[in-house]
Design a protein around this motif. Structure first.
Motif, PDB file in Angstrom:
ATOM      1  N   TRP A  71      68.270  28.978  54.768  1.00  0.00           N
ATOM      2  CA  TRP A  71      69.314  29.493  55.440  1.00  0.00           C
ATOM      3  C   TRP A  71      70.437  28.427  55.361  1.00  0.00           C
ATOM      4  CZ3 TRP A  71      69.765  29.887  61.584  1.00  0.00           C
ATOM      5  CH2 TRP A  71      71.182  30.356  61.822  1.00  0.00           C
ATOM      6  N   THR A  76      74.001  32.760  51.125  1.00  0.00           N
ATOM      7  CA  THR A  76      74.277  34.184  51.063  1.00  0.00           C
ATOM      8  C   THR A  76      72.870  35.019  50.881  1.00  0.00           C
ATOM      9  OG1 THR A  76      76.220  33.337  49.864  1.00  0.00           O
ATOM     10  CG2 THR A  76      75.367  35.583  49.104  1.00  0.00           C
ATOM     11  N   GLY A  79      71.128  35.444  54.232  1.00  0.00           N
ATOM     12  CA  GLY A  79      71.878  36.661  54.846  1.00  0.00           C
ATOM     13  C   GLY A  79      71.260  38.019  54.458  1.00  0.00           C
ATOM     14  N   SER A  80      71.484  38.168  52.978  1.00  0.00           N
ATOM     15  CA  SER A  80      70.954  39.533  52.512  1.00  0.00           C
ATOM     16  C   SER A  80      69.683  39.798  52.893  1.00  0.00           C
ATOM     17  CB  SER A  80      71.213  39.460  50.820  1.00  0.00           C
ATOM     18  OG  SER A  80      72.482  38.974  50.758  1.00  0.00           O
ATOM     19  N   SER A  83      69.197  40.522  56.593  1.00  0.00           N
ATOM     20  CA  SER A  83      69.580  42.126  57.108  1.00  0.00           C
ATOM     21  C   SER A  83      68.990  43.078  56.265  1.00  0.00           C
ATOM     22  CB  SER A  83      70.982  41.871  56.658  1.00  0.00           C
ATOM     23  OG  SER A  83      71.235  41.725  55.415  1.00  0.00           O
ATOM     24  N   THR A  84      68.772  43.064  54.918  1.00  0.00           N
ATOM     25  CA  THR A  84      67.769  44.123  54.308  1.00  0.00           C
ATOM     26  C   THR A  84      66.641  44.107  54.994  1.00  0.00           C
ATOM     27  OG1 THR A  84      69.152  44.394  52.449  1.00  0.00           O
ATOM     28  CG2 THR A  84      67.169  45.184  52.164  1.00  0.00           C
ATOM     29  N   CYS A  86      65.137  43.095  57.733  1.00  0.00           N
ATOM     30  CA  CYS A  86      64.767  43.002  59.297  1.00  0.00           C
ATOM     31  C   CYS A  86      63.824  43.465  59.764  1.00  0.00           C
ATOM     32  CB  CYS A  86      66.354  43.431  59.675  1.00  0.00           C
ATOM     33  SG  CYS A  86      66.724  44.995  59.572  1.00  0.00           S
ATOM     34  N   GLY A 148      74.499  41.285  49.779  1.00  0.00           N
ATOM     35  CA  GLY A 148      75.232  41.771  50.861  1.00  0.00           C
ATOM     36  C   GLY A 148      74.458  42.063  52.333  1.00  0.00           C
ATOM     37  N   ASN A 149      75.426  42.313  53.281  1.00  0.00           N
ATOM     38  CA  ASN A 149      74.659  42.432  54.998  1.00  0.00           C
ATOM     39  C   ASN A 149      74.030  43.734  54.947  1.00  0.00           C
ATOM     40  OD1 ASN A 149      74.206  42.026  57.382  1.00  0.00           O
ATOM     41  ND2 ASN A 149      76.202  42.897  57.927  1.00  0.00           N
ATOM     42  N   ALA A 150      72.716  43.988  54.912  1.00  0.00           N
ATOM     43  CA  ALA A 150      72.046  45.027  55.011  1.00  0.00           C
ATOM     44  C   ALA A 150      72.486  45.973  53.759  1.00  0.00           C
ATOM     45  CB  ALA A 150      72.357  45.668  56.385  1.00  0.00           C
ATOM     46  N   ALA A 151      72.598  45.516  52.661  1.00  0.00           N
ATOM     47  CA  ALA A 151      73.063  46.250  51.459  1.00  0.00           C
ATOM     48  C   ALA A 151      71.720  47.190  51.003  1.00  0.00           C
ATOM     49  CB  ALA A 151      73.583  45.505  50.308  1.00  0.00           C
TER      50      ALA A 151
END
Length: 433
Positions: A71, A76, A79-80, A83-84, A86, A148-151
């Motif tokens: 982290w 970056t 986070g990707s 979120s994806t 999760c 990307g965030n939850a891309a």
């Protein structure tokens, strides 16, 4: 190795340790689930619980370490992924919580039915967690986690052929590691029946895990062809070969009942799989995102490296002592029993005469504390300097080595004299032999 990759190396080391140590913990739950009924089944469940009870909580230190370093150093990418993936990570977290709660509650059970219920929860969690974590790794390896965030898709990113393969392989390798470790523990305790039962389980799980891995190459060829190519014809091939050789060696050692060395070759086989994946994935972290693009600022990396090395000076000796006491059986005896044995032991029994020569005195940690402090300070200055101001990879390597030297020498310099005296007393008393 570039400076940007040093924190990622720490992450991979933590991932290997978590897989090898916590994986065995989850694998013990698998054998609890498949132990069967009756007295023999209860003995298997009790042995699995007893062997892991002293270390299961410490094993999850490595998961926290992996998440924290990744982290901080590669925000970056973290986070990707978080979120994806999760859903898979949430399932794994729930499994870890239920596994830990089951361990804590088992000691308070009053009836056999309550104990079986708690064991069932622990066992199911022990299968669910490695599968979910393996499925998450499969999503990354098959390039289904975009930047990307939850891309990415929240379901198919971890429920796909590669993810299912790696999830099943994670469960199989956990069972394999646990069976080897539990057979070694049974042999140490002199329980031939449990030793034989876990020996056969280790052989069966090893063969099953190898078959899944070999068959999984077909899945990778169809679903993750770039990874397949780099594993079999690229940078991941040496690690893959090491894994196969270590796995075969482990089966041979288990067959001839050499369980102690089998512990380490089994761990090597699993570690080599992770190393092979990392080498095959390099230099990309995610599709369109390389390590150099994902890395945090230089100052952050320096802080992370220094913090990790400083923390290692505390963590590794502590965990080393814990595992040494566990594997030697020292934690199985109460304090009163140990005290009584010390009182009943003759004064001369187990003592080792130690001659304090001038050379030994000169090398004593407390003999020249001023020199140790100066050496530690020099290593600290050199390490920070090479990591902060230099750009070449060889300079960064020297910086890391210098900081490791600072930690080791600094610990010796500030260690109280009582520690050294107690160590000498333990050797003389035969307690470290």
């Amino acid at each position: 190795m570039h400076f940007n990759e040093i924190p990622l190396l720490f992450v991979l080391i933590g991932l290997v340790l978590y897989t090898v140590l916590a994986g065995a913990d989850f694998g013990a739950g698998f054998w609890q689930l498949t132990a069967g009924s009756g007295e023999r089944g209860e003995r298997i469940r009790d042995h699995a619980h007893h062997s892991m009870a002293t270390v299961w909580e410490a094993n999850h230190v490595w998961l926290i370490f992996v998440l924290t370093v990744f982290w901080t150093a590669y925000p970056t990418a973290f986070g990707s992924i978080a979120s994806t993936l999760c859903v898979a990570l949430f399932i794994a977290a729930v499994g870890i919580i239920f596994r830990g709660a089951a361990y804590a509650l088992r000691a308070g059970t009053e009836t056999a039915r309550e104990a079986r219920t708690v064991d069932l929860v622990a066992a199911l969690s022990s299968i669910l967690t490695p599968f979910a974590l393996g499925a998450a790794v499969g999503g990354i390896a098959s390039r289904r986690v975009p930047v990307g965030n939850a891309a990415g898709n929240l379901i198919t990113s971890w429920l796909n052929p590669t993810s299912i393969l790696i999830g099943v392989l994670a469960v199989a390798t956990s069972a394999y590691l646990a069976a080897v470790y539990l057979a070694a523990d049974a042999a140490r305790l002199g329980d031939r029946d449990l030793e034989q039962r876990f020996r056969m389980r280790a052989l069966g799980a090893g063969l099953a895990g190898g078959a899944i891995a070999m068959g999984g190459l077909v899945v990778l060829h169809a679903d993750a062809h770039p990874l397949y190519d780099r594993l079999l014809a690229g940078t991941g091939l040496p690690a893959l070969i090491i894994s196969v050789l270590a796995g075969l060696t482990t089966l041979g050692l288990v067959w001839v009942r050499r369980f102690e060395p089998a512990r380490y070759t089994a761990a090597l086989a699993v570690a080599a799989i992770i190393a092979g994946w990392a080498l095959a994935q390099r230099p990309s972290l995610l599709p369109g995102l390389t390590i150099a693009q994902a890395v945090a600022p230089h100052e952050t990396l320096v802080a992370v490296i220094i913090a990790v090395l400083a923390g290692a000076a505390i963590l590794f000796p502590s965990l080393g002592l814990l595992f040494k006491l566990t594997l030697s059986g020292r934690l199985e005896h109460g304090e009163d029993k140990g005290d009584n044995q010390d009182k009943q032991r003759p004064a001369h029994q187990g003592q080792i005469p130690i001659q304090i020569t001038p050379a030994r005195a000169a090398l004593s940690p407390t003999a020249r504390p001023g020199l140790s402090i100066r050496l530690a300070a020099a290593c600290l200055i050199m390490g920070v300097g090479f990591l902060t101001f230099a750009e070449a990879g060889w300079a960064h390597l020297i910086g890391v080595v210098a900081l490791l030297g600072f930690i080791a020498i600094g610990f010796v310099a500030v260690a109280p004299g009582e520690v050294a005296e107690q160590g000498t007393a333990d050797v003389q008393d035969g307690r470290l032999g």
